[in-house]
Scaffold this active site. Structure first.
Site, PDB file in Angstrom:
ATOM      1  N   HIS A   1       0.818  -1.228   0.000  1.00 17.43           N
ATOM      2  CA  HIS A   1       0.000   0.000   0.000  1.00 17.43           C
ATOM      3  C   HIS A   1       0.850   1.276   0.000  1.00 17.43           C
ATOM      4  O   HIS A   1       1.983   1.292   0.498  1.00 17.43           O
ATOM      5  CB  HIS A   1      -0.921  -0.006   1.232  1.00 17.43           C
ATOM      6  CG  HIS A   1      -0.132   0.035   2.519  1.00 17.43           C
ATOM      7  ND1 HIS A   1       0.310   1.205   3.082  1.00 17.43           N
ATOM      8  CD2 HIS A   1       0.331  -0.967   3.304  1.00 17.43           C
ATOM      9  CE1 HIS A   1       0.992   0.914   4.164  1.00 17.43           C
ATOM     10  NE2 HIS A   1       1.035  -0.383   4.324  1.00 17.43           N
TER      11      HIS A   1
ATOM     12  N   HIS B   1      12.150  -0.221 -12.631  1.00 16.74           N
ATOM     13  CA  HIS B   1      11.905  -1.638 -12.889  1.00 16.74           C
ATOM     14  C   HIS B   1      12.015  -2.397 -11.583  1.00 16.74           C
ATOM     15  O   HIS B   1      13.102  -2.439 -10.980  1.00 16.74           O
ATOM     16  CB  HIS B   1      12.907  -2.185 -13.912  1.00 16.74           C
ATOM     17  CG  HIS B   1      12.769  -3.655 -14.152  1.00 16.74           C
ATOM     18  ND1 HIS B   1      13.717  -4.384 -14.840  1.00 16.74           N
ATOM     19  CD2 HIS B   1      11.808  -4.541 -13.807  1.00 16.74           C
ATOM     20  CE1 HIS B   1      13.333  -5.653 -14.901  1.00 16.74           C
ATOM     21  NE2 HIS B   1      12.169  -5.771 -14.284  1.00 16.74           N
TER      22      HIS B   1
HETATM   23  O1  JB3 Z   1      14.642  -9.694 -15.971  1.00 13.93           O
HETATM   24  C1  JB3 Z   1      13.709  -9.924 -16.709  1.00 13.93           C
HETATM   25  C2  JB3 Z   1      12.562 -10.783 -16.286  1.00 13.93           C
HETATM   26  N1  JB3 Z   1      13.650  -9.415 -17.945  1.00 13.93           N
HETATM   27  C3  JB3 Z   1      14.694  -8.590 -18.501  1.00 13.93           C
HETATM   28  C4  JB3 Z   1      14.102  -7.337 -19.130  1.00 13.93           C
HETATM   29  C5  JB3 Z   1      13.294  -6.518 -18.152  1.00 13.93           C
HETATM   30  O2  JB3 Z   1      15.154  -6.542 -19.693  1.00 13.93           O
HETATM   31  C6  JB3 Z   1      15.481  -9.350 -19.559  1.00 13.93           C
HETATM   32  O3  JB3 Z   1      16.041 -10.507 -18.969  1.00 13.93           O
HETATM   33  C7  JB3 Z   1      16.567  -8.467 -20.148  1.00 13.93           C
HETATM   34  O4  JB3 Z   1      17.506  -8.133 -19.175  1.00 13.93           O
HETATM   35  C8  JB3 Z   1      15.932  -7.191 -20.685  1.00 13.93           C
HETATM   36  O5  JB3 Z   1      15.095  -7.578 -21.749  1.00 13.93           O
HETATM   37  P1  JB3 Z   1      15.259  -6.887 -23.178  1.00 13.93           P
HETATM   38  O6  JB3 Z   1      15.211  -5.432 -23.051  1.00 13.93           O
HETATM   39  O7  JB3 Z   1      14.309  -7.548 -24.103  1.00 13.93           O
HETATM   40  O8  JB3 Z   1      16.758  -7.230 -23.536  1.00 13.93           O
HETATM   41  P2  JB3 Z   1      17.444  -7.500 -24.964  1.00 13.93           P
HETATM   42  O9  JB3 Z   1      17.339  -8.940 -25.258  1.00 13.93           O
HETATM   43  O10 JB3 Z   1      18.753  -6.833 -24.918  1.00 13.93           O
HETATM   44  O11 JB3 Z   1      16.500  -6.774 -26.031  1.00 13.93           O
HETATM   45  C9  JB3 Z   1      16.524  -5.398 -26.240  1.00 13.93           C
HETATM   46  C10 JB3 Z   1      16.027  -5.186 -27.668  1.00 13.93           C
HETATM   47  O12 JB3 Z   1      15.856  -3.801 -27.889  1.00 13.93           O
HETATM   48  C11 JB3 Z   1      17.042  -5.688 -28.699  1.00 13.93           C
HETATM   49  O13 JB3 Z   1      16.378  -6.495 -29.647  1.00 13.93           O
HETATM   50  C12 JB3 Z   1      17.570  -4.395 -29.317  1.00 13.93           C
HETATM   51  O14 JB3 Z   1      17.919  -4.546 -30.691  1.00 13.93           O
HETATM   52  C13 JB3 Z   1      16.372  -3.494 -29.150  1.00 13.93           C
HETATM   53  N2  JB3 Z   1      16.674  -2.065 -29.200  1.00 13.93           N
HETATM   54  C14 JB3 Z   1      17.781  -1.431 -28.713  1.00 13.93           C
HETATM   55  N3  JB3 Z   1      17.678  -0.093 -28.971  1.00 13.93           N
HETATM   56  C15 JB3 Z   1      15.856  -1.167 -29.765  1.00 13.93           C
HETATM   57  C16 JB3 Z   1      16.479   0.083 -29.631  1.00 13.93           C
HETATM   58  N4  JB3 Z   1      14.639  -1.343 -30.371  1.00 13.93           N
HETATM   59  C17 JB3 Z   1      14.027  -0.221 -30.839  1.00 13.93           C
HETATM   60  N5  JB3 Z   1      12.805  -0.339 -31.419  1.00 13.93           N
HETATM   61  N6  JB3 Z   1      14.578   1.028 -30.713  1.00 13.93           N
HETATM   62  C18 JB3 Z   1      15.809   1.227 -30.132  1.00 13.93           C
HETATM   63  O15 JB3 Z   1      16.273   2.357 -30.042  1.00 13.93           O
END
Ligand code: JB3
Length: 210
Positions: A137, A146
């Site tokens: 609460h 996060h």
């Molecule tokens: O801890 C948990 C349960 N989840 C985590 C989450 C909260 O954060 C997870 O384990 C990871 O640590 C993280 O997940 P996320 O952000 O999906 O991580 P990653 O696999 O690095 O994916 C980031 C995606 O964002 C990649 O595919 C990048 O190419 C993309 N990206 C980076 N910069 C972007 C940009 N996509 C867009 N559209 N625009 C951008 O500027």
């Protein structure tokens, strides 16, 4: 109730969870934009390009967006950029989450399965309350913070902008965690944590700056 087709920014692990939440909560996922625009499926949603496509999507009637990127600073920047481009940020809230009727939610928020948001808590824009996390609460989760899976925040806890609470950490009542602070997984916060501090352990001790 769907607000219209949603474009998801980000194609990583977080996006997989978010896309499933959006569908489970009745949203249509139009597609995914990623910095790596290579065509590919993300739990059945198609990567259709990168962020340069945002303007053209509006012409196709896509006016809702969700920023599914775990990096708190980047998620905040992209969220504000999408809003400035005229997109409405929707929330991705699991039907298996428990959100008090007196809780106040911003936009662009992800609340995963098993999460609990209790009475009179405020969750600001672009925050993540991850799987099984509890915010009790009168809490205040500031924008783009996060709270990772399994965290337990007692009553009247404040988490600053872009702060990160690692998996399974616990916070006693009334604590304040500053903007951009990082709390290590499993830590137990029993004293205030300054902005930009890195803290870990039981009890949590500041070990450096982020
Ligand atoms: O801890 C948990 C349960 N989840 C985590 C989450 C909260 O954060 C997870 O384990 C990871 O640590 C993280 O997940 P996320 O952000 O999906 O991580 P990653 O696999 O690095 O994916 C980031 C995606 O964002 C990649 O595919 C990048 O190419 C993309 N990206 C980076 N910069 C972007 C940009 N996509 C867009 N559209 N625009 C951008 O500027």
């Amino acid at each position: 109730m769907s607000a219209g087709p949603v474009i998801v920014l980000g194609a990583g692990g977080h996006a997989k969870v978010v896309i499933e939440l959006l569908r489970a909560s009745g949203h249509e996922v139009f597609g995914v934009l990623d910095a790596d625009p290579a065509p590919r499926a993300v739990v059945g949603a198609q990567v259709i390009g990168d962020d340069s496509m945002l303007e053209s999507l509006k012409a196709q009637g896509v006016t809702c967006a969700f920023i599914a990127i775990g990096d708190n600073g980047l998620r905040l920047r992209l969220g504000r950029k999408a809003q400035k481009a005229g997109f409405t940020l929707v929330n991705a809230i699991s039907p298996a989450a428990t959100v008090s009727s007196s809780a106040r939610l911003g936009v662009g928020i992800a609340i995963m399965a098993g999460a609990v948001i209790n009475a009179e808590t405020d969750v600001h824009d672009l925050a993540i309350i991850n799987s099984g996390a509890v915010v009790d609460h009168d809490g205040l989760i500031c924008e783009a913070a996060h709270v990772a899976p399994g965290c337990a925040l007692a009553g009247d806890v404040t988490v600053g902008q872009r702060a990160f609470l690692g998996a399974g950490c616990s916070v006693i009542p009334g604590m304040k965690i500053g903007d951009d602070a990082v709390i290590g997984a499993g830590a137990c916060v029993i004293r205030e944590i300054p902005a930009g501090a890195l803290a870990m352990g039981v009890p949590a001790r500041v070990t450096g700056r982020v």
